[in-house]
Design a protein around this motif. Sequence first.
Motif, PDB file in Angstrom:
ATOM      1  N   ARG A 196     -15.025 -49.059 -78.771  1.00 26.08           N
ATOM      2  CA  ARG A 196     -14.677 -47.722 -79.245  1.00 26.08           C
ATOM      3  C   ARG A 196     -13.540 -47.755 -80.252  1.00 26.08           C
ATOM      4  O   ARG A 196     -12.719 -48.674 -80.267  1.00 26.08           O
ATOM      5  CB  ARG A 196     -14.307 -46.821 -78.083  1.00 26.08           C
ATOM      6  N   VAL A 197     -13.518 -46.723 -81.092  1.00 22.31           N
ATOM      7  CA  VAL A 197     -12.405 -46.491 -82.008  1.00 22.31           C
ATOM      8  C   VAL A 197     -11.311 -45.808 -81.202  1.00 22.31           C
ATOM      9  O   VAL A 197     -11.547 -44.762 -80.597  1.00 22.31           O
ATOM     10  CB  VAL A 197     -12.832 -45.599 -83.197  1.00 22.31           C
ATOM     11  N   VAL A 198     -10.117 -46.411 -81.188  1.00 22.87           N
ATOM     12  CA  VAL A 198      -9.039 -45.876 -80.357  1.00 22.87           C
ATOM     13  C   VAL A 198      -7.820 -45.411 -81.149  1.00 22.87           C
ATOM     14  O   VAL A 198      -7.076 -44.562 -80.680  1.00 22.87           O
ATOM     15  CB  VAL A 198      -8.591 -46.892 -79.282  1.00 22.87           C
ATOM     16  N   ASP A 199      -7.596 -45.996 -82.319  1.00 16.59           N
ATOM     17  CA  ASP A 199      -6.407 -45.681 -83.109  1.00 16.59           C
ATOM     18  C   ASP A 199      -6.741 -45.637 -84.592  1.00 16.59           C
ATOM     19  O   ASP A 199      -7.760 -46.165 -85.028  1.00 16.59           O
ATOM     20  CB  ASP A 199      -5.326 -46.770 -82.950  1.00 16.59           C
ATOM     21  N   VAL A 200      -5.803 -45.065 -85.329  1.00 12.50           N
ATOM     22  CA  VAL A 200      -5.794 -45.173 -86.786  1.00 12.50           C
ATOM     23  C   VAL A 200      -4.554 -45.987 -87.134  1.00 12.50           C
ATOM     24  O   VAL A 200      -3.470 -45.752 -86.589  1.00 12.50           O
ATOM     25  CB  VAL A 200      -5.769 -43.792 -87.465  1.00 12.50           C
ATOM     26  N   VAL A 201      -4.737 -46.964 -88.011  1.00 11.63           N
ATOM     27  CA  VAL A 201      -3.639 -47.820 -88.452  1.00 11.63           C
ATOM     28  C   VAL A 201      -3.551 -47.759 -89.968  1.00 11.63           C
ATOM     29  O   VAL A 201      -4.481 -47.328 -90.644  1.00 11.63           O
ATOM     30  CB  VAL A 201      -3.825 -49.285 -87.978  1.00 11.63           C
ATOM     31  N   THR A 202      -2.426 -48.213 -90.499  1.00 12.54           N
ATOM     32  CA  THR A 202      -2.267 -48.318 -91.944  1.00 12.54           C
ATOM     33  C   THR A 202      -1.901 -49.755 -92.296  1.00 12.54           C
ATOM     34  O   THR A 202      -1.233 -50.434 -91.512  1.00 12.54           O
ATOM     35  CB  THR A 202      -1.205 -47.334 -92.476  1.00 12.54           C
ATOM     36  N   VAL A 203      -2.350 -50.192 -93.462  1.00 12.28           N
ATOM     37  CA  VAL A 203      -2.058 -51.552 -93.925  1.00 12.28           C
ATOM     38  C   VAL A 203      -0.619 -51.592 -94.427  1.00 12.28           C
ATOM     39  O   VAL A 203      -0.240 -50.835 -95.317  1.00 12.28           O
ATOM     40  CB  VAL A 203      -3.034 -51.980 -95.045  1.00 12.28           C
ATOM     41  N   GLY A 206      -1.500 -43.386 -85.407  1.00 13.03           N
ATOM     42  CA  GLY A 206      -1.667 -42.499 -84.257  1.00 13.03           C
ATOM     43  C   GLY A 206      -2.941 -42.788 -83.499  1.00 13.03           C
ATOM     44  O   GLY A 206      -3.896 -43.338 -84.041  1.00 13.03           O
ATOM     45  N   GLU A 207      -2.940 -42.384 -82.238  1.00 12.32           N
ATOM     46  CA  GLU A 207      -4.129 -42.553 -81.401  1.00 12.32           C
ATOM     47  C   GLU A 207      -5.164 -41.496 -81.752  1.00 12.32           C
ATOM     48  O   GLU A 207      -4.812 -40.366 -82.122  1.00 12.32           O
ATOM     49  CB  GLU A 207      -3.769 -42.370 -79.926  1.00 12.32           C
ATOM     50  N   MET A 208      -6.440 -41.867 -81.592  1.00 15.28           N
ATOM     51  CA  MET A 208      -7.496 -40.863 -81.698  1.00 15.28           C
ATOM     52  C   MET A 208      -7.283 -39.859 -80.575  1.00 15.28           C
ATOM     53  O   MET A 208      -6.918 -40.248 -79.457  1.00 15.28           O
ATOM     54  CB  MET A 208      -8.881 -41.507 -81.563  1.00 15.28           C
ATOM     55  N   ARG A 209      -7.478 -38.598 -80.855  1.00 12.99           N
ATOM     56  CA  ARG A 209      -7.313 -37.607 -79.792  1.00 12.99           C
ATOM     57  C   ARG A 209      -8.366 -37.804 -78.700  1.00 12.99           C
ATOM     58  O   ARG A 209      -8.113 -37.527 -77.534  1.00 12.99           O
ATOM     59  CB  ARG A 209      -7.389 -36.200 -80.381  1.00 12.99           C
ATOM     60  N   ASP A 245      -2.181 -36.742 -88.014  1.00 15.66           N
ATOM     61  CA  ASP A 245      -3.045 -36.326 -89.123  1.00 15.66           C
ATOM     62  C   ASP A 245      -2.702 -34.948 -89.675  1.00 15.66           C
ATOM     63  O   ASP A 245      -3.346 -34.442 -90.573  1.00 15.66           O
ATOM     64  CB  ASP A 245      -4.526 -36.386 -88.725  1.00 15.66           C
ATOM     65  N   GLY A 246      -1.670 -34.322 -89.097  1.00 18.32           N
ATOM     66  CA  GLY A 246      -1.246 -32.995 -89.556  1.00 18.32           C
ATOM     67  C   GLY A 246      -1.931 -31.861 -88.849  1.00 18.32           C
ATOM     68  O   GLY A 246      -1.565 -30.707 -89.030  1.00 18.32           O
ATOM     69  N   GLN A 247      -2.927 -32.145 -88.027  1.00 15.61           N
ATOM     70  CA  GLN A 247      -3.655 -31.089 -87.312  1.00 15.61           C
ATOM     71  C   GLN A 247      -2.807 -30.446 -86.234  1.00 15.61           C
ATOM     72  O   GLN A 247      -3.015 -29.278 -85.901  1.00 15.61           O
ATOM     73  CB  GLN A 247      -4.945 -31.659 -86.706  1.00 15.61           C
ATOM     74  N   ASP A 248      -1.849 -31.172 -85.661  1.00 20.98           N
ATOM     75  CA  ASP A 248      -0.983 -30.617 -84.633  1.00 20.98           C
ATOM     76  C   ASP A 248      -0.134 -29.484 -85.178  1.00 20.98           C
ATOM     77  O   ASP A 248       0.230 -28.562 -84.456  1.00 20.98           O
ATOM     78  CB  ASP A 248      -0.052 -31.683 -84.044  1.00 20.98           C
ATOM     79  N   CYS A 272     -13.564 -38.933 -87.461  1.00 22.63           N
ATOM     80  CA  CYS A 272     -12.350 -38.155 -87.154  1.00 22.63           C
ATOM     81  C   CYS A 272     -12.720 -36.782 -86.604  1.00 22.63           C
ATOM     82  O   CYS A 272     -12.095 -36.298 -85.656  1.00 22.63           O
ATOM     83  CB  CYS A 272     -11.479 -38.023 -88.400  1.00 22.63           C
ATOM     84  N   GLY A 273     -13.739 -36.163 -87.167  1.00 19.29           N
ATOM     85  CA  GLY A 273     -14.175 -34.854 -86.684  1.00 19.29           C
ATOM     86  C   GLY A 273     -14.689 -34.907 -85.255  1.00 19.29           C
ATOM     87  O   GLY A 273     -14.323 -34.082 -84.415  1.00 19.29           O
ATOM     88  N   LEU A 274     -15.520 -35.880 -84.968  1.00 21.04           N
ATOM     89  CA  LEU A 274     -16.069 -36.026 -83.612  1.00 21.04           C
ATOM     90  C   LEU A 274     -14.979 -36.352 -82.601  1.00 21.04           C
ATOM     91  O   LEU A 274     -15.036 -35.913 -81.452  1.00 21.04           O
ATOM     92  CB  LEU A 274     -17.133 -37.132 -83.581  1.00 21.04           C
ATOM     93  N   GLY A 275     -13.984 -37.116 -83.025  1.00 20.56           N
ATOM     94  CA  GLY A 275     -12.904 -37.517 -82.125  1.00 20.56           C
ATOM     95  C   GLY A 275     -11.732 -36.558 -82.097  1.00 20.56           C
ATOM     96  O   GLY A 275     -10.717 -36.834 -81.470  1.00 20.56           O
ATOM     97  N   GLY A 276     -11.852 -35.438 -82.794  1.00 21.00           N
ATOM     98  CA  GLY A 276     -10.762 -34.460 -82.802  1.00 21.00           C
ATOM     99  C   GLY A 276      -9.587 -34.889 -83.658  1.00 21.00           C
ATOM    100  O   GLY A 276      -8.486 -34.372 -83.528  1.00 21.00           O
ATOM    101  N   GLY A 277      -9.799 -35.859 -84.544  1.00 19.31           N
ATOM    102  CA  GLY A 277      -8.728 -36.355 -85.397  1.00 19.31           C
ATOM    103  C   GLY A 277      -7.854 -37.355 -84.663  1.00 19.31           C
ATOM    104  O   GLY A 277      -8.235 -37.893 -83.627  1.00 19.31           O
ATOM    105  N   PHE A 278      -6.677 -37.584 -85.226  1.00 18.68           N
ATOM    106  CA  PHE A 278      -5.750 -38.545 -84.635  1.00 18.68           C
ATOM    107  C   PHE A 278      -4.337 -38.010 -84.721  1.00 18.68           C
ATOM    108  O   PHE A 278      -4.028 -37.171 -85.576  1.00 18.68           O
ATOM    109  CB  PHE A 278      -5.854 -39.909 -85.333  1.00 18.68           C
ATOM    110  N   GLU A 279      -3.492 -38.454 -83.798  1.00 16.02           N
ATOM    111  CA  GLU A 279      -2.095 -38.041 -83.820  1.00 16.02           C
ATOM    112  C   GLU A 279      -1.486 -38.426 -85.143  1.00 16.02           C
ATOM    113  O   GLU A 279      -1.674 -39.552 -85.612  1.00 16.02           O
ATOM    114  CB  GLU A 279      -1.341 -38.697 -82.679  1.00 16.02           C
TER     115      GLU A 279
END
Length: 100
Positions: free
Chosen positions: A18-25, A43-46, A94-97, A85-92
């Motif tokens: 599973r996809v669990v996090d978003v990372v940056t290089v 951030g973690e996937m929601r 991402d500005g959605q909070d 991202c849409g299916l997973g509710g985005g990630f911490e």
Amino acid sequence: MRLSDLCFFYHSGSKAHRVVDVVTVVKEWNEDGGGVVDVKVVGEMRRPMDLKEMKGDVGLRGFALFRQLRLSVVPVSEDVWERICGLGGGFEGDGQDDQV
């Protein structure tokens, strides 16, 4: 992978795929450094996105991850990124909070 690219961090262990996090290089691939890319968690996937669920989604049909599960890096098109991202509710982070 380029500096500041966003990437999915995918668990491919025996118990979960599973996809669990978003990372940056934070450091690009470098032959002198052993051919590794350094990343930092954004951030973690929601809601972690399970492989089985992603495979069942018509909008993700043809995603390279489904054909070669052992690859450490697969390209993610913008439409696939947005769909996951849409299916997973985005990630911490991402500005959605901030939109509550």
